[in-house]
Design an enzyme around this catalytic site. Sequence first.
Site, PDB file in Angstrom:
ATOM      1  CG  ASN A  88      -1.507   1.362   1.441  1.00  0.00           C
ATOM      2  OD1 ASN A  88      -2.596   1.529   0.735  1.00  0.00           O
ATOM      3  ND2 ASN A  88      -1.108   2.250   2.519  1.00  0.00           N
ATOM      4  CE1 TYR A 153       0.527   7.518  -7.085  1.00  0.00           C
ATOM      5  CE2 TYR A 153      -0.985   7.859  -8.590  1.00  0.00           C
ATOM      6  CZ  TYR A 153      -0.654   7.500  -7.431  1.00  0.00           C
ATOM      7  OH  TYR A 153      -1.768   7.091  -6.637  1.00  0.00           O
ATOM      8  CE  LYS A 157      -0.235   3.967  -6.586  1.00  0.00           C
ATOM      9  NZ  LYS A 157       0.113   2.865  -5.776  1.00  0.00           N
TER      10      LYS A 157
END
Length: 496
Positions: A88, A153, A157
């Site tokens: 996470n 980012y 992801k």
Amino acid sequence: MSLSFKGHTVVVTGAGGGLGRAYALAYAARGANIVVNDVSKDAAQKVVDEITSKGGKAVVNTNSVADGAAVIQTAIDAFGGVTILINNAGILRDKSLKNITDQEWDIIQLVHLKGAFSCTKAAWPIFRKQKFGRIINTSSAAGLYGNMGQTNYSAAKMGLVAFTKTLAREGVKYNIKANAIAPIAASPMTATVMPPDMLKAVGPEFIAPLVLALTHPEGPDSTGRVYELGAGYVTEIRWERTKGALFRTDDTFTPSAKAASLPPNDAAKPEVRYDGKTVIVTGAGNGLGRAYSHMFAKLGANVVVNDVSEKGAKAVVDEITKAGGKAVAAVASAEDGEGIVKTALDAFGGVHVLIANAGILRDKSFLAMTEKEWDDVIAVHLRATYKCTKACWPIFQKQKYGRIVTTCSTDVMAGATGVHSLFVNRARLSPRRERIAAQGPQKLVRAKPAIRATGSKCARTRNRWVLRACASTIPASPSYTSRARPSLCVRTRSSC
């Protein structure tokens, strides 16, 4: 009925606040032992205190997720093992591609992707031995769809999606299940980009139920899936292939060819040409890169042939110049984007098209894969594409014209055993293209990913069935004044 996790040990990274804290509290309330990982000792300790004050069991770990061995060792030392891993941890370094620094690119890949790899790698042999393991990787809508100012980012992801799918395939035999989620939730990270009224509606407590359900021993039979969720809404994301188009693979298959006209391919008018344009092709000493170089040169382009092999690059340049074309070699790693672009500027005065094609394979099962093998593939496939694109970007913006093709892979959508690092990178290139494209319209810069299936040097180690259809991509001695043209094969799962 409340799900019990008694006897299970759960490692939650980035658990000092937001989603990680919500997961830790939810698992602890159902009897699990919790390792609360966070780089902030105070934040992690606060969550541990919340858990223990209610009779739960939890310990702090403050290692970086890049040191996954240390994170998992805390679980072993405190509770004797680990059964569930929630990857996470995350940070943001939002910048437009033009303004992003290499450090801002690298730190995002380190925390989000390398961190998930490192923690999972440390837990994997334990999961295999006990024939049970559950993994949740945290993707994002920015990874699935792209988002302005988040090339770093979003690439990381989407990489986690391909990582998840490949883990799922390798884990089936050992009762290891891996799923990815793309949550919309309030957290210290999203608080920097979401307005207060929206944050109130997307509490992290609305994400935890699905995560717990997916990781319970008696939970749904789900592995390799991707879920988008938030504010009580849950949906599964799936790939969908369009009807597509079929071309005849003969000398009429050029950029001007029109589909659905077998045989032969009709050509559009006027013919597609690249006169006066300069094209950079990385990994062009052989295979697909060589084919691209010849095709562009035949259509009038100046070609920069990049390859780490001096022999390969110069051979392609010689072939092009002997056939009447214009080309120069840029012998360097594709990571040297600045140097490759400088070669284009010095030789031809500009650059208009980037074909990011360079690639390597380091196929290993996840258990056997080394950190270096992971890093090598990341460097060539993803970081090199970033570096070349970054070097081209200001030129494209200034001239208000640019075209970029990044190279993906067919297997990133379904995963495949033994190629975690490759498919992680290939998947990351697809959403990265979305971010690049999002930043390009005003400057007329366009980006597309190419998902290839052909007889390249890289693919030759695996896709031998393709070679029969693609054995002669380029004639041995091409001439741009004759009718000899590149012959390409486009293969889908159903046709070739």
